[in-house]
Scaffold this motif. Structure first.
Motif, short mmCIF file in Angstrom:
data_model
loop_
_atom_site.label_atom_id
_atom_site.label_comp_id
_atom_site.label_asym_id
_atom_site.label_seq_id
_atom_site.Cartn_x
_atom_site.Cartn_y
_atom_site.Cartn_z
N SER A 193 0.85 -1.20 0.00
CA SER A 193 0.00 0.00 0.00
C SER A 193 0.88 1.25 0.00
N PRO A 194 1.55 1.53 -1.11
CA PRO A 194 2.44 2.69 -1.13
C PRO A 194 1.65 4.00 -1.14
N GLU A 195 2.25 5.05 -0.58
CA GLU A 195 1.67 6.38 -0.65
C GLU A 195 1.96 6.95 -2.03
N LEU A 196 0.91 7.28 -2.78
CA LEU A 196 1.08 7.72 -4.16
C LEU A 196 1.28 9.23 -4.20
N ARG A 197 2.53 9.63 -4.03
CA ARG A 197 2.88 11.05 -4.02
C ARG A 197 3.27 11.50 -5.43
N GLN A 198 3.64 12.76 -5.54
CA GLN A 198 4.10 13.29 -6.83
C GLN A 198 5.26 12.46 -7.35
N GLY A 199 5.20 12.08 -8.63
CA GLY A 199 6.25 11.27 -9.23
C GLY A 199 7.30 12.11 -9.92
N PHE A 200 8.29 11.41 -10.48
CA PHE A 200 9.39 12.09 -11.15
C PHE A 200 9.73 11.40 -12.47
N PHE A 201 10.32 12.17 -13.35
CA PHE A 201 10.85 11.70 -14.63
C PHE A 201 12.35 11.96 -14.61
N GLN A 202 13.12 11.03 -15.18
CA GLN A 202 14.57 11.21 -15.23
C GLN A 202 15.13 10.51 -16.46
N THR A 203 16.14 11.11 -17.06
CA THR A 203 16.81 10.49 -18.20
C THR A 203 18.13 9.86 -17.77
N VAL A 204 18.58 8.91 -18.58
CA VAL A 204 19.91 8.34 -18.46
C VAL A 204 20.56 8.45 -19.83
N ASP A 205 21.77 9.00 -19.89
CA ASP A 205 22.51 9.06 -21.15
C ASP A 205 22.87 7.62 -21.55
N ALA A 206 22.42 7.18 -22.70
CA ALA A 206 22.59 5.78 -23.09
C ALA A 206 24.06 5.42 -23.33
N ASP A 207 24.90 6.40 -23.65
CA ASP A 207 26.32 6.12 -23.89
C ASP A 207 27.13 6.15 -22.60
N THR A 208 26.98 7.22 -21.83
CA THR A 208 27.80 7.39 -20.62
C THR A 208 27.14 6.82 -19.37
N LEU A 209 25.83 6.57 -19.44
CA LEU A 209 25.02 6.11 -18.31
C LEU A 209 24.94 7.16 -17.20
N ASP A 241 -4.86 11.93 -13.65
CA ASP A 241 -5.65 11.98 -14.89
C ASP A 241 -5.05 12.98 -15.88
N SER A 242 -3.75 12.86 -16.08
CA SER A 242 -3.07 13.83 -16.95
C SER A 242 -1.87 13.19 -17.63
N VAL A 243 -1.36 13.88 -18.65
CA VAL A 243 -0.12 13.50 -19.33
C VAL A 243 0.83 14.68 -19.27
N SER A 244 2.04 14.45 -18.77
CA SER A 244 3.07 15.49 -18.75
C SER A 244 3.85 15.46 -20.06
N VAL A 245 4.07 16.63 -20.65
CA VAL A 245 4.83 16.77 -21.90
C VAL A 245 6.17 17.40 -21.53
N ILE A 246 7.27 16.72 -21.91
CA ILE A 246 8.61 17.13 -21.46
C ILE A 246 9.51 17.39 -22.65
N ASP A 247 10.10 18.58 -22.71
CA ASP A 247 11.07 18.95 -23.73
C ASP A 247 12.41 18.33 -23.34
N LEU A 248 12.94 17.44 -24.18
CA LEU A 248 14.16 16.72 -23.83
C LEU A 248 15.44 17.52 -24.08
N GLU A 249 15.35 18.66 -24.73
CA GLU A 249 16.51 19.55 -24.83
C GLU A 249 16.56 20.47 -23.61
N ALA A 250 15.43 21.09 -23.30
CA ALA A 250 15.37 21.99 -22.14
C ALA A 250 15.28 21.21 -20.83
N MET A 251 14.91 19.94 -20.90
CA MET A 251 14.69 19.12 -19.72
C MET A 251 13.71 19.80 -18.76
N SER A 252 12.54 20.11 -19.30
CA SER A 252 11.51 20.75 -18.49
C SER A 252 10.13 20.36 -19.00
#
Length: 281
Positions: A193-209, A241-252
């Motif tokens: 029964s986890p507490e469903l708080r605000q989530g996060f998005f994060q990238t990993v550089d596929a070459d350097t990790l 009930d939403s979709v977040s749209v993220i600019d991968l150059e600005a990272m925002s």
């Protein structure tokens, strides 16, 4: 895009947001009875688009191959796990890797022979799974530890384990292969029964990790995809009930789009791709 319910595979009626903010809807086509197999979840289309590979809970946990034209199951194989969940098919269509939730391994299946050819030990279970565009690497989210496994797809072995702030959920790779995209539910590891708080998005550089910045999205971000040009990521926030749209150059986050209740699966279609005079609503 498919909805999997009980014993049936059903193309789903979905809402689409097209350029200019027009909301369109695609209609359901037909249902396919998978009996005696049941509990389908993950799905991938073979390169010829004529066969679907589907994970099912039946048979103690199995992978089935479905002929979409004849609507018949061509074959099945037990993956040795109770609940195969998300899965990926390598770009050449030769190999499936299944993420098995609580079971501590990833199953490796040869598609041509429908046999299990290996298992990759992941002692803390698995959640999301993704394959690089060249098919060389598989990225697997650990369910009960804040880690991302980097798997050599050819050797079927873990080549690196990345430490993350929290346990990751969904995983995707941008079409250009530059970034691995992850979501986290904002708790260290999964509980009943986890507490469903605000989530996060994060990238990993596929070459350097190397890890990118943590970007706040909505609550319980269940899935993530990238646009065809690899410039934008989309995150489905199940509890908001939403979709977040993220600019991968600005990272925002550039937009948060309200959608229907409990968004989960996501698919990206370029305008005109697979659409024939959609019904505008």
């Amino acid at each position: 895009m498919h909805q999997l319910r009980g014993r049936f595979l059903q193309p789903l009626s979905v809402g689409l947001t097209l350029p200019g903010g027009r909301l369109c809807r695609l209609r359901s086509l037909r249902s396919i009875d998978l009996s005696p197999h049941w509990g389908p979840h993950g799905i991938a289309l073979a390169p010829d688009l004529g066969t679907a590979l589907i994970t099912c809970e039946s048979g103690g946990g199995e992978l089935i191959a479905l002929d979409l034209d004849r609507e018949t199951v061509l074959g099945s194989v037990s993956v040795g796990a109770h609940g195969p969940h998300w899965m990926v098919l390598t770009p050449d269509g030769s190999t499936v890797f299944t993420a098995n939730k609580e079971d501590g391994f990833v199953s490796v299946v040869d598609v041509a022979s429908m046999t299990v050819t290996g298992r990759i030990e992941t002692p803390n279970g698995t959640e999301g799974i993704a394959v690089s565009p060249d098919g060389a690497r598989i990225f697997v989210a650990s369910q009960r530890s804040p880690q991302l496994y980097v798997v050599d797809a050819i050797e079927a072995r873990i080549e690196a384990t990345l430490e993350l702030p929290e346990s990751p959920g969904a995983v995707a790779v941008t079409p250009d292969g530059r970034y691995v995209l992850t979501t986290s539910f904002n708790f260290t590891y999964w509980t009943d029964s986890p507490e469903l708080r605000q989530g996060f998005f994060q990238t990993v550089d596929a070459d350097t990790l190397a890890l990118g910045p943590r970007i706040a999205v909505g609550r319980f971000p269940l899935n993530v995809i990238a646009s065809a040009d690899s410039s934008t990521a989309y995150v489905s926030n199940y509890k908001d009930d939403s979709v977040s749209v993220i600019d991968l150059e600005a990272m925002s986050v550039t937009a948060t789009v309200p959608v229907g209740a409990g968004p989960h699966g996501l698919a990206y279609l370029q305008e005109g791709e697979g659409l024939s005079r959609p019904e505008q609503i």
